[in-house]
Enzyme design. Sequence first.
Site, mmCIF file in Angstrom:
data_model
loop_
_atom_site.group_PDB
_atom_site.id
_atom_site.type_symbol
_atom_site.label_atom_id
_atom_site.label_comp_id
_atom_site.label_asym_id
_atom_site.label_seq_id
_atom_site.Cartn_x
_atom_site.Cartn_y
_atom_site.Cartn_z
ATOM 1 C CG HIS A 1 1.161 5.342 7.385
ATOM 2 N ND1 HIS A 1 1.453 3.720 7.276
ATOM 3 C CD2 HIS A 1 2.276 5.877 6.902
ATOM 4 C CE1 HIS A 1 2.614 3.834 6.854
ATOM 5 N NE2 HIS A 1 3.181 4.987 6.632
ATOM 6 N NE ARG B 1 8.122 5.809 7.933
ATOM 7 C CZ ARG B 1 7.816 4.617 7.894
ATOM 8 N NH1 ARG B 1 7.304 4.085 7.197
ATOM 9 N NH2 ARG B 1 8.366 3.676 9.009
ATOM 10 N NE ARG C 1 8.079 0.122 3.142
ATOM 11 C CZ ARG C 1 6.692 -0.002 3.463
ATOM 12 N NH1 ARG C 1 6.183 0.758 4.304
ATOM 13 N NH2 ARG C 1 6.198 -0.610 2.556
ATOM 14 C CD GLU D 1 -2.529 1.255 2.674
ATOM 15 O OE1 GLU D 1 -3.702 1.499 2.534
ATOM 16 O OE2 GLU D 1 -1.988 1.220 3.583
ATOM 17 C CG ASP D 2 3.003 2.021 3.201
ATOM 18 O OD1 ASP D 2 2.055 2.743 3.474
ATOM 19 O OD2 ASP D 2 3.464 1.310 4.070
ATOM 20 C CB CYS E 1 -0.118 -1.766 4.960
ATOM 21 S SG CYS E 1 -0.084 -2.210 6.532
HETATM 22 C C1 CIR Z 1 6.976 0.624 8.158
HETATM 23 O O1 CIR Z 1 7.331 1.029 9.261
HETATM 24 O O2 CIR Z 1 7.281 1.100 6.998
HETATM 25 C C2 CIR Z 1 6.430 -0.787 8.126
HETATM 26 N N1 CIR Z 1 7.092 -1.590 9.219
HETATM 27 C C3 CIR Z 1 4.950 -1.014 8.240
HETATM 28 C C4 CIR Z 1 4.275 -0.163 7.330
HETATM 29 C C5 CIR Z 1 2.855 -0.456 7.290
HETATM 30 N N2 CIR Z 1 2.144 0.304 6.310
HETATM 31 C C6 CIR Z 1 1.001 0.950 6.232
HETATM 32 O O3 CIR Z 1 0.393 0.846 7.387
HETATM 33 N N3 CIR Z 1 0.500 1.486 5.106
#
Ligand code: CIR
Length: 259
Positions: free
Chosen positions: A160, A130, A85, A65-66, A248
């Site tokens: 988020h 972020r 990432r 998702e990110d 996510c």
């Molecule tokens: C992070 O910190 O980026 C990952 N460990 C978790 C990301 C979770 N993503 C989301 O909720 N969209």
Amino acid sequence: MWTAITREVSPALAGCELSFVPRNPIDVALARRQHAAYCRALELLGCDVIELPALPDYPDSVFVEDVALVFDHVAIAARPGAESRRGEGDAVHEVLGSLRPLLRIEAPGTLDGGDVLCIGKRVYVGISARSNEAGRAQLRELLAPYGYMVEGVATRECLHLKSAVTEVGVGTLLVNHAWLVDAAPFADYRMIEVDPDEDHAANAVRIGDAILYPDSFPKTLARLHAQGINVTTVDVSELQKAEGAVTCCSLLLRTAVTA
Ligand code: CIR
């Protein structure tokens, strides 16, 4: 009618980024089984699932998702706020580029998909660690030709925006008010509050009239049931230890868009 893009759990998941949850041992084999069950649940809810292979060098790459945003007529390659990432998105963007015109957030902008909540033509962007102002400004410009309004929403104590609020029905939000600095942008919606014992319970995947939801928040689940919401639950305990939630782990696209 729906396509879901997912990615298998990285063998390196235990080396994930963590911001607001303590590091606890993660059973990666169990995480993979839970993720497979999550994908099957998406299928049962009517999604065609495109599952990309695991990326051993990217611990957080299951959280697709990110790395991108998908709208009915356009997709956007995001630029995650965590440097570790940044390389995760390439294959996801390639798939999206075959399904939608693909635009991009460029440096110095950062934007995590988890910070973007789209409700109709209104797009709410988390003001978080972020996603920065340059990312939000770029998103506003990229989406303006498609008729979307982009608005910032400040969060606190969570990763988020979608940790704090998601849509669980037409005009209905599931919310943890404690993690929103100001809920005024959502004043027009009906709100269901998470149970005070379940901080992380505001994140739900909505697919049409159905909700996919973790089985670890029974008190908030009862509140959803009480509102007549149709909920399918999944066990995502190991992904939660990586500060992940249910939204996510997939990018959802409406497949047949006509107008
Ligand atoms: C992070 O910190 O980026 C990952 N460990 C978790 C990301 C979770 N993503 C989301 O909720 N969209």
